[in-house]
Design an enzyme around this catalytic site. Structure first.
Site, PDB file in Angstrom:
ATOM      1  N   LYS A  41      73.229   8.967  60.474  1.00  0.00           N
ATOM      2  CA  LYS A  41      72.544   9.370  61.698  1.00  0.00           C
ATOM      3  C   LYS A  41      73.110  10.670  62.253  1.00  0.00           C
ATOM      4  O   LYS A  41      72.357  11.607  62.588  1.00  0.00           O
ATOM      5  CB  LYS A  41      72.689   8.246  62.733  1.00  0.00           C
ATOM      6  CG  LYS A  41      71.911   8.439  64.009  1.00  0.00           C
ATOM      7  CD  LYS A  41      72.186   7.306  64.992  1.00  0.00           C
ATOM      8  CE  LYS A  41      71.886   5.950  64.404  1.00  0.00           C
ATOM      9  NZ  LYS A  41      72.102   4.854  65.376  1.00  0.00           N
TER      10      LYS A  41
ATOM     11  N   SER B 106      75.507  11.457  73.452  1.00  0.00           N
ATOM     12  CA  SER B 106      76.947  11.165  73.448  1.00  0.00           C
ATOM     13  C   SER B 106      77.728  12.402  72.991  1.00  0.00           C
ATOM     14  O   SER B 106      78.795  12.714  73.542  1.00  0.00           O
ATOM     15  CB  SER B 106      77.251   9.988  72.528  1.00  0.00           C
ATOM     16  OG  SER B 106      77.013   8.763  73.167  1.00  0.00           O
TER      17      SER B 106
ATOM     18  N   LYS C  21      82.037   2.308  63.845  1.00  0.00           N
ATOM     19  CA  LYS C  21      81.444   1.229  64.631  1.00  0.00           C
ATOM     20  C   LYS C  21      82.511   0.211  64.949  1.00  0.00           C
ATOM     21  O   LYS C  21      83.459   0.019  64.183  1.00  0.00           O
ATOM     22  CB  LYS C  21      80.307   0.550  63.861  1.00  0.00           C
ATOM     23  CG  LYS C  21      79.240  -0.041  64.766  1.00  0.00           C
ATOM     24  CD  LYS C  21      78.410   1.067  65.403  1.00  0.00           C
ATOM     25  CE  LYS C  21      77.269   0.494  66.220  1.00  0.00           C
ATOM     26  NZ  LYS C  21      76.385   1.575  66.723  1.00  0.00           N
TER      27      LYS C  21
ATOM     28  N   THR D 140      68.663   7.092  74.059  1.00  0.00           N
ATOM     29  CA  THR D 140      68.203   6.431  72.839  1.00  0.00           C
ATOM     30  C   THR D 140      66.687   6.269  72.871  1.00  0.00           C
ATOM     31  O   THR D 140      65.986   6.607  71.912  1.00  0.00           O
ATOM     32  CB  THR D 140      68.885   5.062  72.667  1.00  0.00           C
ATOM     33  OG1 THR D 140      70.305   5.254  72.592  1.00  0.00           O
ATOM     34  CG2 THR D 140      68.401   4.365  71.402  1.00  0.00           C
TER      35      THR D 140
ATOM     36  N   ASN E  36      68.072  -2.137  77.306  1.00  0.00           N
ATOM     37  CA  ASN E  36      68.051  -0.771  77.820  1.00  0.00           C
ATOM     38  C   ASN E  36      67.103   0.119  77.022  1.00  0.00           C
ATOM     39  O   ASN E  36      66.192   0.744  77.575  1.00  0.00           O
ATOM     40  CB  ASN E  36      69.456  -0.171  77.792  1.00  0.00           C
ATOM     41  CG  ASN E  36      69.458   1.270  78.270  1.00  0.00           C
ATOM     42  OD1 ASN E  36      69.075   1.559  79.393  1.00  0.00           O
ATOM     43  ND2 ASN E  36      69.864   2.188  77.414  1.00  0.00           N
TER      44      ASN E  36
END
Length: 422
Positions: free
Chosen positions: A101, A356, A113, A197, A228
């Site tokens: 990504k 981010s 992660k 996102t 969200n």
């Protein structure tokens, strides 16, 4: 009373899937074998025990993970999830997807992660804070603004990131906002991060619709997962003229072919804890909702919800993966054969990590952008990544997921060669 968190039983192994996707892209690009050999396993994996003194006085130990996939293009980056189904293989897979990504959208990061095996809805606010701080104490030597930068993920949020940044800063002996992204604005968060996102996903849906000749003002959408990302995506799609006909969450689903009001639905969920029972729609089966008529399907929950078992019955023209890994490889092949355009997770939900990155940049230079600047920069990067992926897909006659991997891996392989890794 705490809301019960539905535990999903997943039969597909996410790490096996991630490696299948990686190998396919390496072979399609005819890359040196060393690329796959280096990337098929995370560079580093941490397994930690986190003792927490509960409100009852009892001490309970939670298991946490952090996988750092590769730092060939920069420090690693990726979220932390709190969920009862977290496994090491899942975390490893998600770290690999984060590498793909980040490099697809051109960010100077590798993937990482983290996760803790816990049902956070059963914790008090104090217990949640202690778990968050304990996790950071356990992995403090593995993270840092130039090493590994965590962020929110499933069932973590800005407040959790604030606690984590504070704990790291205490241990480091100085205020270090750049170690964590997705923080509250008051401690260095970025404007636009909360919606990033979903906003990035909607940018890709808009671009895909234009390629397909789909008029969004006449289109319908189903959102699977009204957290969200899902709730914001519903609102932003609605603002583009899309009629939201179905929505689900972990507790239930509602459907109305005439349309659901995403604002009223969000208010209902805030008041009741679920979309179930919304007066503006009819309660339906959550799994069946995926197969109902719509133009745009947005899976925005957990992995492996579109499988070989239901892919033939998906009626959407566009599947935009706001969640990580919602479609299995077998389902991908079925959807591609049927002419369904799948906007893969590493593209569709890259808006979160992109903003981010903007937050990290702002933290490092101690200068902050307006929300309009953030959204404009996000749109430019998402549209560019979509166009590169779409062009690769058409040039190589492959599905959008494989094309996205190929665009990303081309950049990674060049970095490996430049550093002498291959």
């Amino acid at each position: 009373m705490a809301t019960e968190l539905k535990v999903q039983h997943v039969t597909e192994n996410s790490f096996d899937i991630a490696r299948q996707q990686l190998r396919a892209a390496c072979e399609a690009l005819n890359l040196p074998s060393g690329v796959y050999e280096i990337l098929k396993e995370p560079a580093r994996v941490y397994v930690v025990s986190i003792p927490v003194k509960m409100d009852s006085g009892e001490v309970k130990t939670f298991i946490g993970y952090r996988a750092q996939h590769t730092d060939v293009t920069g420090p690693t980056k990726g979220g932390i999830r709190f969920h009862p189904n977290v496994t090491l293989d899942e975390v490893k897979a998600l770290s690999m997807w984060m590498t793909m990504k980040c490099n697809l959208v051109g960010l100077p990061y590798g993937g990482a992660k983290g996760g803790v095996v816990v049902n956070p809805k059963k914790l008090s606010q104090r217990e949640l804070e202690q778990l968050s701080r304990g996790y950071i104490r356990a992995i403090v030597d593995a993270i840092g603004p130039d090493r590994d930068i965590p962020a929110p993920d499933v069932y973590t949020n800005a407040q959790v990131m604030g606690w984590m940044m504070d704990e790291y800063s205490k241990l480091a002996g100085c205020c270090s906002p750049g170690v964590i992204t997705g923080k509250p604005l008051a401690v260095g968060g970025s404007l636009g991060r909360n919606e990033a996102t979903a906003r990035g996903c909607v940018f890709t849906v808009r671009e895909a619709a234009a390629k397909l000749g789909l008029d969004l003002s006449q289109a319908t959408a189903i959102i699977q997962g009204f957290g969200n990302a899902g709730s914001v995506a519903a609102r932003l799609l609605n603002e583009l003229g899309v009629t939201i006909v179905g929505v689900s969450d972990s507790q239930g689903a509602v459907y109305n072919p005439a349309g659901l009001d995403p604002y009223a639905l969000a208010e209902h969920k805030a008041a009741t804890g679920s979309v179930k029972g919304f007066a503006g729609g009819t309660d339906v089966d959550g799994d069946g909702l995926l197969e109902m008529p719509c133009d745009i399907l947005v899976p925005a929950a957990l992995e492996n919800v579109i499988t070989a078992g239901n892919a033939e019955r998906i009626q959407a023209r566009i599947v935009a993966e706001a969640a990580n890994g919602p479609t299995t490889p077998e389902a991908d092949e079925i959807l591609f054969r049927r002419g369904v355009t799948v906007i893969p997770d590493i593209l569709a939900n890259a808006g979160g990590v992109t903003v981010s990155y903007f937050e990290w940049v702002q933290n490092r230079m101690h200068f902050y952008w307006t929300e309009e600047e953030v959204n404009q920069r996000l749109e430019r990067m998402m549209v560019e990544a979509f166009c590169k992926t779409y062009e690769m897909s058409r040039e190589k006659q492959v599905n959008m997921r494989l094309a996205a991997y190929m665009v990303s891996l081309d950049r990674i392989a060049k970095a490996m060669a430049a550093r002498g890794w291959i």
